[in-house]
Design an enzyme around this catalytic site. Structure first.
Site, PDB file in Angstrom:
ATOM      1  N   ASP A  10     -32.686  43.208 -64.652  1.00  0.00           N
ATOM      2  CA  ASP A  10     -33.241  42.572 -63.177  1.00  0.00           C
ATOM      3  C   ASP A  10     -33.088  43.823 -62.088  1.00  0.00           C
ATOM      4  O   ASP A  10     -32.193  44.472 -62.483  1.00  0.00           O
ATOM      5  CB  ASP A  10     -32.462  41.429 -62.858  1.00  0.00           C
ATOM      6  N   SER A  11     -33.591  43.871 -61.002  1.00  0.00           N
ATOM      7  CA  SER A  11     -33.348  44.625 -60.333  1.00  0.00           C
ATOM      8  C   SER A  11     -31.525  44.386 -59.687  1.00  0.00           C
ATOM      9  O   SER A  11     -31.066  45.532 -59.134  1.00  0.00           O
ATOM     10  CB  SER A  11     -33.974  44.447 -58.915  1.00  0.00           C
ATOM     11  N   CYS A  74     -36.861  39.429 -64.087  1.00  0.00           N
ATOM     12  CA  CYS A  74     -37.136  39.776 -62.591  1.00  0.00           C
ATOM     13  C   CYS A  74     -38.601  39.392 -62.542  1.00  0.00           C
ATOM     14  O   CYS A  74     -39.554  39.995 -63.187  1.00  0.00           O
ATOM     15  CB  CYS A  74     -37.067  41.342 -62.368  1.00  0.00           C
ATOM     16  N   GLU A 153     -28.209  37.996 -51.177  1.00  0.00           N
ATOM     17  CA  GLU A 153     -27.231  38.928 -51.431  1.00  0.00           C
ATOM     18  C   GLU A 153     -25.968  38.924 -50.476  1.00  0.00           C
ATOM     19  O   GLU A 153     -25.010  39.475 -50.996  1.00  0.00           O
ATOM     20  CB  GLU A 153     -27.945  40.184 -51.389  1.00  0.00           C
ATOM     21  N   CYS A 185     -39.044  33.897 -58.170  1.00  0.00           N
ATOM     22  CA  CYS A 185     -38.124  34.926 -57.664  1.00  0.00           C
ATOM     23  C   CYS A 185     -36.579  34.613 -58.306  1.00  0.00           C
ATOM     24  O   CYS A 185     -36.128  33.440 -58.169  1.00  0.00           O
ATOM     25  CB  CYS A 185     -38.046  35.385 -56.365  1.00  0.00           C
ATOM     26  N   HIS A 187     -33.807  35.110 -57.769  1.00  0.00           N
ATOM     27  CA  HIS A 187     -32.666  34.880 -56.268  1.00  0.00           C
ATOM     28  C   HIS A 187     -32.837  33.559 -55.790  1.00  0.00           C
ATOM     29  O   HIS A 187     -31.961  32.845 -55.268  1.00  0.00           O
ATOM     30  CB  HIS A 187     -32.549  35.805 -55.082  1.00  0.00           C
TER      31      HIS A 187
HETATM   32  N1  DGL Z   1     -35.433  40.149 -58.890  1.00  0.00           N
HETATM   33  C1  DGL Z   1     -36.284  40.280 -58.073  1.00  0.00           C
HETATM   34  C2  DGL Z   1     -37.235  39.023 -58.343  1.00  0.00           C
HETATM   35  O1  DGL Z   1     -37.103  38.205 -59.233  1.00  0.00           O
HETATM   36  C3  DGL Z   1     -35.925  39.913 -56.528  1.00  0.00           C
HETATM   37  C4  DGL Z   1     -34.896  40.774 -55.952  1.00  0.00           C
HETATM   38  C5  DGL Z   1     -35.668  42.033 -55.334  1.00  0.00           C
HETATM   39  O2  DGL Z   1     -36.523  42.158 -54.714  1.00  0.00           O
HETATM   40  O3  DGL Z   1     -35.352  43.208 -56.188  1.00  0.00           O
HETATM   41  O4  DGL Z   1     -38.477  39.098 -57.932  1.00  0.00           O
END
Ligand code: DGL
Length: 268
Positions: A10-11, A74, A153, A185, A187
């Site tokens: 993931d990011s 992600c 975050e 998403c 998050h």
């Molecule tokens: N993990 C990203 C998603 O699921 C969200 C966080 C980001 O923008 O990097 O889209």
């Protein structure tokens, strides 16, 4: 039986919601999780760039960890790169979009459904295509929610400010009378209470974490690739391209005690 680990990326922290579901459902599997916090967030970046990052992390998981499967935990990376990764990687690659859509279309009662995600995810059209393919008869409304990830975050998941932002961003979905909303998403599950308050109790919130874990189990069992846990339970290894101490402390709060060490990873 295949003893190699499962790779996941993931990011940053959001994919830990998927990691949690996977560890709970498949405790015997070894897992390598890469959180690309050094280059986070992906949401506002051009899709080409996110695609490049996704290829780089996939190559690292394959060459550095010999993974038997890759989970793109992600939504933005799944939207940008899943098809290419599936074509090129020598192992199965699973994204979070299709499993999430499966939960969405099976939960709706009135046929009006919604998806929220980052600007990159919603702008890519990936959810619009996936919903049309899964259940063409449902009416889909989508909204990008810039700002939500930043609140998570900062650990600010039910402040007045995030509530005000949610009211503004979710208004079109409320007006469309969706009865089921997919948190597209990784998050957003951390904002479920705020989103639920704004949308109202009768709206069902779904996310892709559990459904993705079920899909992984189906695939492992179908291809006889599961790991046997006779000698020891699964190991969980975490890597971050950003500050490893920050990743360890926030990640542990989000995922739980399995996250006790984080290794640094750098890109060339
Ligand atoms: N993990 C990203 C998603 O699921 C969200 C966080 C980001 O923008 O990097 O889209």
């Amino acid at each position: 039986m295949d003893p190699r680990p499962i790779g996941m990326f993931d990011s940053g922290f959001g994919g830990l919601t998927v990691a949690r579901a996977l560890i709970d459902l498949l405790p015997d599997e070894d897992l390598v999780y890469v959180g690309d916090t050094g280059r986070y967030p992906y949401g506002p970046r051009p899709l080409d760039e996110v695609r490049r990052f996704s290829h780089e992390i996939t190559a690292h998981l394959l060459a550095g960890h010999d993974v038997k499967m890759i989970i793109v935990a992600c939504n933005t990376a799944s939207a940008a790169a899943l098809e290419e990764l599936q074509e090129r990687a020598p192992v199965p690659v699973i994204g979070v979009i299709e499993p999430g859509v499966r939960s969405l279309v099976s939960a709706t009662r009135n046929g009006n459904v919604g998806v929220i995600g980052t600007v990159g995810t919603i702008g890519s059209g990936a959810y619009q295509h996936a919903v049309a393919a899964a259940e063409p008869s449902v009416q889909l409304s989508c909204a990008a929610c810039p700002g939500f990830v930043e609140f998570v975050e900062r650990g600010e998941t039910d402040s007045d400010q995030v509530h005000v932002l949610a009211e503004r961003l979710l208004a079109p979905l409320h007006d469309a009378e969706v009865d089921t909303l997919l948190l597209g998403c990784t998050h957003y599950p951390f904002l479920a209470r705020t989103i639920g308050d704004v949308m109202g109790r009768e709206v069902v919130l779904v996310d892709s974490a559990d459904e993705t874990a079920f899909r992984v189990r189906e695939l492992l069992e179908g291809q006889l690739m599961a790991r046997r846990g006779d000698e020891r339970p699964g190991h969980h290894h975490f890597e971050s391209s950003g500050d490893v101490e920050v990743f360890r402390s926030l990640g542990r709060r989000l995922l739980g005690p399995e996250l006790d060490r984080v290794e640094a990873i750098t890109w060339d």
